[in-house]
Design an enzyme around this catalytic site. Structure first.
Site, mmCIF file in Angstrom:
data_model
loop_
_atom_site.group_PDB
_atom_site.id
_atom_site.type_symbol
_atom_site.label_atom_id
_atom_site.label_comp_id
_atom_site.label_asym_id
_atom_site.label_seq_id
_atom_site.Cartn_x
_atom_site.Cartn_y
_atom_site.Cartn_z
ATOM 1 N N PRO A 20 -3.947 -10.239 9.014
ATOM 2 C CA PRO A 20 -4.651 -10.909 7.904
ATOM 3 C C PRO A 20 -3.717 -11.738 7.017
ATOM 4 C CG PRO A 20 -5.317 -8.616 8.076
ATOM 5 C CD PRO A 20 -4.147 -8.785 8.990
ATOM 6 N N HIS B 61 -0.237 0.387 15.943
ATOM 7 C CA HIS B 61 0.942 0.743 15.146
ATOM 8 C C HIS B 61 2.232 0.401 15.886
ATOM 9 C CE1 HIS B 61 -2.104 2.965 12.992
ATOM 10 N NE2 HIS B 61 -1.237 3.328 12.070
ATOM 11 N N GLU C 12 0.846 -1.190 0.000
ATOM 12 C CA GLU C 12 0.000 0.000 0.000
ATOM 13 C C GLU C 12 0.884 1.244 0.000
ATOM 14 O OE1 GLU C 12 -2.162 -0.849 3.585
ATOM 15 O OE2 GLU C 12 -2.922 -2.713 2.729
ATOM 16 N N GLU D 181 -4.479 -6.507 3.057
ATOM 17 C CA GLU D 181 -3.236 -7.168 3.498
ATOM 18 C C GLU D 181 -3.204 -8.654 3.164
ATOM 19 O OE1 GLU D 181 -4.858 -4.926 5.292
ATOM 20 O OE2 GLU D 181 -3.356 -3.316 5.385
ATOM 21 N N GLN E 208 2.155 -2.019 6.180
ATOM 22 C CA GLN E 208 2.505 -0.684 6.689
ATOM 23 C C GLN E 208 2.909 -0.667 8.162
ATOM 24 O OE1 GLN E 208 -0.538 2.119 5.436
ATOM 25 N NE2 GLN E 208 0.487 2.352 3.452
ATOM 26 N N PHE E 209 2.258 -1.500 8.964
ATOM 27 C CA PHE E 209 2.621 -1.620 10.380
ATOM 28 C C PHE E 209 2.374 -3.059 10.790
ATOM 29 C CE2 PHE E 209 1.850 2.867 9.956
ATOM 30 C CZ PHE E 209 2.822 3.447 10.759
ATOM 31 N N LEU F 69 -6.006 -1.702 -0.784
ATOM 32 C CA LEU F 69 -5.822 -1.802 0.668
ATOM 33 C C LEU F 69 -6.343 -3.157 1.158
ATOM 34 C CD1 LEU F 69 -6.706 1.211 2.966
ATOM 35 C CD2 LEU F 69 -6.058 -1.055 3.738
#
Ligand SMILES: Cc1ncc(C[n+]2csc(CCOP(=O)(O)OP(=O)(O)O)c2C)c(N)n1
Lengths: 366, 326
Positions: B89, B129, B29, B60, B82-83, B58
């Site tokens: 998932p 995060h 992403e 995962e 991203q984090f 978007l």
């Protein structure tokens, strides 16, 4: 469907979609509409018929083996033989098949040996190292999770400009999973050469289609992903083949993905561990026997003088012989030594696990 | 040699890998025009085009599943999550497919993919995060779990991960992305996987850590010199399979061990190391093996975050205690 909550009078319709249903052969084998060109090829139709019959007899044998403790849990294709066989028949060797656990028919068509299929269901990974196309995926057990793989495979084809197509099979239950939508969505964005096929046998174990989705068809799920979905009569192998040929050709031609919903019915139990009489009536199942794909094709072939009683007897004998020989070979395959469970874990077994391997081999590492 | 940050080292490694091998594909992403939310992929799309550096929708699960399909077809996909809090998932694909395709097919199909994700707390980020759930990944047979803790090791280990024939989850300590610098020569040299790095030699106690917690661990080793304690520090680097030999050799030398990780204590990877030492290094121990870890709580948001993390002080206290034992 105008309701008092929908004040749509006068508002412009900005999008309009439809879903087609394809059928050629009626349940009695008569023709509903002109057949596609390939159906003039008697050899092809007979080959499809022979494979479907082989699959049905193979299933019967596999269940017998399971009942006598010589095979693990097994999933039969009874009633939906036309789907996996028909789809596979439209593929080329270099295309990639991503099958679900119920797609023995597709594997058989693609050249996987019967004893290899038995070996897999008999609990041996070597059954997945089969002699079908070397790049085909093994059966996928976590429902629907193979759909993103198909998109990844198709992306690789597109990146390398290879005229190949990924063909992904799954059940109606699988279409409830995000995996399937995520994969279709991505395939739609990049116009990938992939064909998604939902074998809608109307049951996901004990859950009927109406509890799986509120949608009228599964085919329409493709619309949200930006491509065509069509419904075919999954008991009509000519319709399945025609839809698959068209979809695969379009995908190969760079026109992007397609979705095929093949509607049939699971006449048997979900697997050998299931008892379908717990959740559906004999009347319901009986009614669907009138639609089943093998009798339908046989009736058509007979009506065209492409098939007769002696052919049928010969086929039964051939299948019997082939299946028995495969079973014999399967039963002779010795188990691997226990420590070999480590052999394909990594390309090279990390040192940290070598001691565990020696332990299994009977060494004294402890 | 140029000094670069850890995230710049990641970027250099990705660029080098893509340059050297046309089958390497970067996906995730915002990895394209935006260069990733941490800028790890900056400039790559310009250099290699949007077919090889692709912005995914978007999703995962899709990213990890695409990687499996691509890898089986001979590409070398490097997916970015991203984090770490959004990696879950992907677990289905990692556990059920990536890590076992080779085994399931007895070597017929393989899955040389890398999934990258930022790791850990300390950046005052929103909820979800700041996760450090690496132990969950180390439990998956057939997977490799690697974590970098310096620009040099980020560069060399990421190259190794991309070239590895098996699936690797590559974790990047978020709070080190821009706070550490190191000299990295972009020469394409990989570092070995499955090997721990002794980043400081010592006599009296072994401190083992990985990722960002290595920073506090090194600071603790410095602080301990005041007491005359000489600490050996190990950066585990590859958590699965982990380098038991380096750990056992060091503990045999020092007789004492403190394991430091940011992840919650229960079922953390520190427990695995402690168990190995108990099984195979007990006779060399002069004190119990102890752990300094995050607490068994959800990682708190910014205001309490620093109380959750293993501090230099907690590490020093644990090490002193071990040295005074008996
Ligand atoms: C992700 C996942 N959840 C649950 C199961 C257990 N399970 C196996 S088959 C099945 C039903 C699948 O139905 P469908 O997709 O319609 O395929 P069918 O078996 O009818 O061919 C379930 C729930 C599974 N294999 N994978």
């Amino acid at each position: 469907m105008a309701s008092k909550w929908m004040a749509n009078e006068g508002l412009p319709v900005i999008a309009h979609f439809e879903v087609c249903h394809r059928n050629y052969l009626a349940p009695d084998g008569s023709i509903n509409r002109p057949l596609p060109v390939f159906a003039a090829d008697a050899n092809l139709l007979v080959a499809l018929y022979r494979t479907m019959v082989l699959l049905r007899l193979f299933d019967r044998k596999a269940v017998a083996l399971q009942r006598t403790g010589r095979l693990g849990t097994y999933a039969v294709s009874l009633g939906q033989e036309a789907v996996s066989v028909g789809i596979a028949s439209a593929m080329r060797e270099e295309d990639v098949l991503l099958p679900s656990y119920r797609d023995n028919g597709a594997l058989i068509w693609r050249g996987v040996k019967l004893e290899e299929i038995l070996l897999f269901w008999g609990g041996d990974e070597r059954g997945n190292n089969f002699s079908g196309p070397v790049h085909d995926f093994p059966f996928c057990v976590p429902v629907g999770s193979q759909a993103p793989h198909a998109a990844g495979v198709a992306y690789a084809f597109k990146l390398r400009r290879e005229p190949r197509v990924a063909v992904c099979l799954f059940g109606d239950g699988a279409t409830s999973k995000g995996d399937v939508y995520e994969a279709m969505n991505f395939a739609g964005i990049h116009k990938l050469p992939v064909v998604f096929v939902a074998a809608n046998n109307q049951w996901a174990i004990s859950v009927p289609l109406r509890l799986q989705t509120g949608a009228e068809t599964l085919a329409q799920k493709a619309i949200a992903a930006g491509f065509t979905g069509e419904q075919v009569d999954g008991n009509d192998v000519v319709a399945v083949c025609a839809a698959a040929e068209e979809a695969i050709a379009a995908a190969r031609d760079g026109q992007g993905p397609r979705f095929i919903e093949a509607v049939s019915y699971r006449l048997g139990d979900h697997t050998t561990s299931d008892d379908a009489s717990r959740y559906r009536s004999p009347e319901e199942v009986q009614a669907h026997w009138k639609e089943e794909p093998i009798a339908r094709l046989r009736a058509y072939l007979a009506s065209q003088n492409m098939w007769g009683k002696t052919d049928e007897e010969q086929l039964a004998a051939d299948c019997h012989e082939r299946i028995e020989a495969a079973v014999e070979r399967y039963l002779k395959i010795a188990s691997r030594r226990p420590e070999t469970m480590f052999d394909h874990l990594y390309a090279d077994l990390p040192e940290s696990y070598a001691a565990q391997r020696r332990e299994l081999a009977g060494g004294d590492d402890a | 040699m140029p000094e670069v940050t850890l995230v710049e080292a990641i970027n250099l490694a990705l660029g080098r890998a893509m340059e050297d091998d046309a089958s390497v594909v970067v996906l995730g992403e915002d990895v394209g025009v935006n260069g990733g939310v941490f800028r790890a992929t900056v400039g790559l799309q310009k250099r290699f085009g949007s077919e090889r550096v692709l912005d995914t929708p978007l999703a995962e699960l899709l990213i990890s599943g695409l990687c499996v399909g691509m890898a089986v077809q001979g590409l070398r996909p490097v997916g970015e999550i991203q984090f770490m809090g959004f990696l879950y998932p992907c677990l289905d694909q990692l556990v059920n497919h990536a890590s076992r395709l080779r085994n399931r097919t007895q070597g017929r199909l393989t899955c040389p993919m890398v999934l990258r994700a930022p790791h850990g707390a300390g950046i005052r980020a929103p909820e979800h995060h700041s996760e450090s759930t690496e132990a969950m990944l180390t439990h998956i047979p057939g997977l490799r779990v690697v974590i970098a803790s310096s620009p040099e090791r980020a560069y060399g280990l990421l190259l190794a991960a991309i070239r590895d024939p098996d699936p690797v989850v590559f974790l990047e300590p978020t709070r080190m992305y821009r706070t550490v610098k190191g000299e990295v020569e972009d020469n394409g040299d990989a570092l070995p996987l499955d090997l721990a790095f002794v980043v400081r030699e010592g006599r009296d106690i072994t401190l083992i850590s990985w990722g960002a917690a290595l920073k506090e661990t090194m600071a603790a080793a410095d602080a301990l010199t005041v007491d005359g304690i000489s600490a050996e520090v190990i950066d585990l680097a590859t958590l699965k399979p982990y380098d038991e030999n380096t750990v056992l050799r060091s503990v045999a030398k020092t007789g004492r061990c403190v394991i430091v990780h940011e992840a919650a204590r229960t079922g953390g990877f520190g427990a695995e190391i402690a168990a190995t030492i108990a099984e195979r290094g007990l006779s060399s121990l002069l004190a119990p093996v102890t752990r300094v870890t995050g607490y068994d709580t959800v990682v708190p948001m910014a205001r309490l975050e620093q109380h959750y993390m293993p501090s230099v002080e907690r590490i020093v206290t644990a090490a002193r205690k071990a040295c005074q034992f008996g």
